[in-house]
Design a protein around this motif. Sequence first.
Motif, PDB file in Angstrom:
ATOM      1  N   ARG A 208      54.230  66.134  26.445  1.00  0.00           N
ATOM      2  CA  ARG A 208      55.345  67.286  26.115  1.00  0.00           C
ATOM      3  C   ARG A 208      56.699  66.076  25.885  1.00  0.00           C
ATOM      4  NH1 ARG A 208      59.167  68.260  31.358  1.00  0.00           N
ATOM      5  NH2 ARG A 208      61.293  68.987  29.164  1.00  0.00           N
TER       6      ARG A 208
ATOM      7  N   GLY B 192      68.109  69.357  30.120  1.00  0.00           N
ATOM      8  CA  GLY B 192      67.096  69.723  30.048  1.00  0.00           C
ATOM      9  C   GLY B 192      66.022  69.655  28.465  1.00  0.00           C
ATOM     10  N   ALA B 193      67.702  70.011  28.040  1.00  0.00           N
ATOM     11  CA  ALA B 193      67.557  70.052  26.242  1.00  0.00           C
ATOM     12  C   ALA B 193      67.455  69.104  25.237  1.00  0.00           C
ATOM     13  CB  ALA B 193      68.636  70.916  25.852  1.00  0.00           C
ATOM     14  N   GLY B 194      67.527  68.253  25.517  1.00  0.00           N
ATOM     15  CA  GLY B 194      67.896  67.103  25.414  1.00  0.00           C
ATOM     16  C   GLY B 194      68.314  66.295  24.863  1.00  0.00           C
ATOM     17  N   LYS B 195      69.988  66.438  25.581  1.00  0.00           N
ATOM     18  CA  LYS B 195      71.185  66.175  24.842  1.00  0.00           C
ATOM     19  C   LYS B 195      71.423  64.364  24.718  1.00  0.00           C
ATOM     20  CE  LYS B 195      73.702  68.844  27.216  1.00  0.00           C
ATOM     21  NZ  LYS B 195      72.221  70.025  28.010  1.00  0.00           N
ATOM     22  N   SER B 196      70.768  64.586  26.098  1.00  0.00           N
ATOM     23  CA  SER B 196      71.162  62.745  26.677  1.00  0.00           C
ATOM     24  C   SER B 196      70.409  61.624  26.130  1.00  0.00           C
ATOM     25  CB  SER B 196      71.304  62.868  28.128  1.00  0.00           C
ATOM     26  OG  SER B 196      72.018  63.175  28.980  1.00  0.00           O
ATOM     27  N   LEU B 197      69.102  62.459  26.229  1.00  0.00           N
ATOM     28  CA  LEU B 197      67.579  61.473  25.038  1.00  0.00           C
ATOM     29  C   LEU B 197      68.503  61.863  23.869  1.00  0.00           C
ATOM     30  CD1 LEU B 197      64.684  62.841  25.968  1.00  0.00           C
ATOM     31  CD2 LEU B 197      65.531  60.743  26.481  1.00  0.00           C
TER      32      LEU B 197
END
Length: 247
Positions: A27, A50-55
């Motif tokens: 993924r 889950g949009a990827g903000k923290s990543l």
Amino acid sequence: MRDLPILESHDRPFLRAEDLVITRNGRRLLDVADLALGGTGPTLFLGPNGAGKSLLLRCLHGLIVADRGRVTQDGQPIGAEQRRRQAMVFQTPVLLRRSVAANLDYVLKRRGLARGARRARIAGLLEEGGLSGKDRQAARSLSGGEAQRLAILRALACDPEILFLDEPTSALDPAATQDIETMILRAARRGTRIVMITHDIGQARRLAHDIVLMQGGTVAESGPAHDFFDDPQSQAGRRFLAGGLVL
Ligand SMILES: Nc1ncnc2c1ncn2[C@@H]1O[C@H](COP(=O)(O)OP(=O)(O)O)[C@@H](O)[C@H]1O
Ligand SMILES: [Mg+2]
């Protein structure tokens, strides 16, 4: 689609992510073509869970190295020197099992400040965070709002050029949230670059100079906050502001 850098061409970015990709178990969790953060006011990251903000924030802070691509601060790859000029505050404050003052002292000592200078700085910080008189209290016995204020003070004690905050108020009530927002705006006015995630659109309206909207690991839209809130350019932006799900 190529992400749009949020700055005017004459601005110099203080942070830039290029061609950043993270894939896990087949993924693609993050796929950011070119995102440049500039300007002097706070940049707020928005987007569904889950949009990827923290990543992405962790990549910008150098906590995670992406599978591909690069992150630069003032044109330099994120290394030890860059990380020293950054600080991060998380949703749940991570405090030492010591007194309030000792939590600040620990950071200042590590920076090499002498005892007298540390004492004066601690007093100033506690005053700034509305924690004067609580210096001897156990940090773990503070209320949620007080603990988060201490976490921000500890980050500010490093005199960071960039302060990252990952949903720092999502566990707090409106009054505690307002206190935190006041601290963040004060730091921004003093010149600290604020890069912050929130899921609270009202908070983004109150704080943001620039907005980055994320969706499915990509940047759906980025630019000046007033443009975004007045007239979002992407379908994701329009849906997000209308309160619908961004899928
Ligand atoms: N270490 C990891 N391994 C596998 N998947 C991860 C890892 N970290 C995050 N993810 C996934 O990446 C996606 C983005 O997560 P995150 O950046 O935390 O989202 P956000 O902060 O926008 O809510 C989520 O689907 C999450 O499950
Ligand atoms: Mg997150």
